[in-house]
Structures are given as C-alpha cells and as structure tokens.
Design a protein around this motif. Structure first.
Motif: not given
Length: 275
Positions: A105, A108, A111, A160
């Motif tokens: 997670y 991410l 990305t 994140r």
C-alpha cells in the motif's frame, strides 16, 4: 540509500510561494461550500486550516489536488497547476484495499513517479522501507491493511503520502484516529521534514491546540469563507473562536504554548447542598 523522504535539493527560502489559491469556489447542488478562498503557502511553511465541521476545510483540500471541480485557480510557485508529483494528500477517510500488505500500500505512493508500464525499482522499495522505519511501522510491512486498527491505518496512510515525495503535503485531520502519543509523533515527524527538507504543509486540523503548536500561520474558515488569518496568537482568541464554533471557549498559555479549552462549566448546586 539515504533515508530522505522528500526531494534532497536545497529547500527554497521560507516565504517564497509553494502553492497559491486564488478565488477558489466549490458548489454542490447550487450551494457554495467554498466561497472565494485566497491563500498562499510558503516553501517550508506549515499553514493550518481550522474551523467547525462543515466549514469547507476538507472540500478545499480535495479541490487543490483535483478531486473536486472548482472555479478559481490553484498554482504552484512556478505558475504550473499541481500534479501528482507536486502535492500529496492524506485524506480524512482513506480507503484501504483488501488483500494488500502495508508495504504494498505504501508503495502505491511511488506510482506518480513511474513511467508508462514501468515497475517499482529497488530505489522505490528502499524509499518505502525508509518511510516505514521513520514512522516505526517496519514490523507492519507484511501485515494486511485490512487487519490494522484505525490508528495504525492512519499512520500507514501518512506513510504512503510521505513515500510520494512531493514538496507539498496536504493533511486532512491526519491524527483523528490516533492516540495522543502517536498524534505527537506523526506531527513532529512532519514538522521535522518541513524544517530540514523544505516540505510545505497545508493541514486541516480539528485539534486547535495542536494547530497552534505546529502551524506558522492559521486560517479560520466558517461557512466556506476565511474569517480570520494570521499567526496562532492572532487567530486563537477566545472571543473569535467562541463565536465561530458556537460554544464558549477559552485560550490559555501554558509553558509558552496556546491551549484551547472549553470554558469552565458552571456547576448547578443541588438544593440540599450547603453553600
């Protein structure tokens, strides 16, 4: 690999603009929720947004990252509209996908930096490992996000956003699900990053005392409009806060920090009590 969480270039001088909003307006079903907001966030600055529930704080943050349509302009310091590598958002109510581990997670967040059909590199994974270490989440790396408590999940969402390595970080009630100890540790980590690495922070905060402790400046929003802004001691005033929040509040200075508390209750004496 360095443990740096954001870009390692020398931070610009405090006060130069990192993000500007001009006449930002948001309407839902013909009702204005954000009404012509102007603000400027300096590089390396922590700007706190306070106000009662429904004041428009979350809506403003979501419009800045393009999750909500708005009128007006949102620009970076160089005049560009912000993109996924410029601004990261820690939402108030994050969605955590089932079947994904904490490390996956947090990964991410990388990305936005990947090219078309590119896969995460060793450097990306090292950044994630560094973030988890800084937030003391290393032991959670292989756990499924669906098994986390509310407080643990909130820390993972912050991780994140930090792994995204954006120069501007938007926080929407980032500590709402955390216990007192973790509230302090997360906010102090963000504060350390913005002081040492030039991270600029725009944070919607319910905890007025924490807002006064960490923010350089505060903006008080009510019914979608800015009603006061300035240094914490200019905005955290008993009369002003009591009027906006609709309850009697008092502001005290304790060890040099402002603390916002409900005004003392007037205890009603029971008839049989002796005066």
């Amino acid at each position: 690999m360095s443990s740096t969480l954001v870009a390692s270039a020398p931070p610009p001088a405090l006060g130069s603009p990192a993000l500007s909003c001009r006449d930002v307006q948001v309407s839902f079903r013909h009702q204005e929720v954000v009404c012509g907001v102007d603000l400027e966030l300096g590089n390396g600055e922590w700007l706190g947004i306070i106000g009662p529930n429904g004041a428009g704080k979350s809506t403003l943050l979501r419009s800045i990252v393009g999750l909500i349509d708005f009128d007006g302009t949102v620009d970076l310091g160089d005049g560009r509209a912000p993109g996924a590598t410029d601004v990261a958002l820690v939402p108030q109510f994050p969605e955590l996908p089932k079947g994904m581990t904490v490390a996956e997670y947090v990964l991410l967040g990388r990305t936005a930096h990947l090219g078309w059909l590119a896969r995460e590199s060793r450097a990306d994974r090292q950044i994630v490992s560094s973030v988890l270490h800084r937030l003391e989440l290393g032991e959670f790396a292989d756990r499924l996000v669906s098994t986390l408590s509310g407080g643990e999940a909130q820390q993972v969402v912050v991780a994140r956003a930090l792994a995204q390595q954006c120069p501007v970080l938007l926080l929407d009630e980032p500590t709402s699900a955390l216990d007192l100890g973790h509230q302090v540790s997360v906010l102090e980590l963000v504060d350390d990053l913005r002081r040492t690495e030039g991270l600029s922070v725009l944070a919607a905060m319910h905890d007025l005392s924490a807002a006064g402790r960490f923010a350089d400046r505060l903006i008080l929003i009510d019914h979608g409009r800015i009603v006061a802004q300035g240094c914490p001691d200019e905005v955290l005033r008993s009369d002003l806060l009591s009027a906006v929040y609709g309850t009697s509040l008092t502001v005290q200075s304790i060890d040099g920090e402002l603390v916002v508390l409900p005004a003392p209750r007037r205890r009603t004496r029971h008839p049989e009590e002796t005066p």
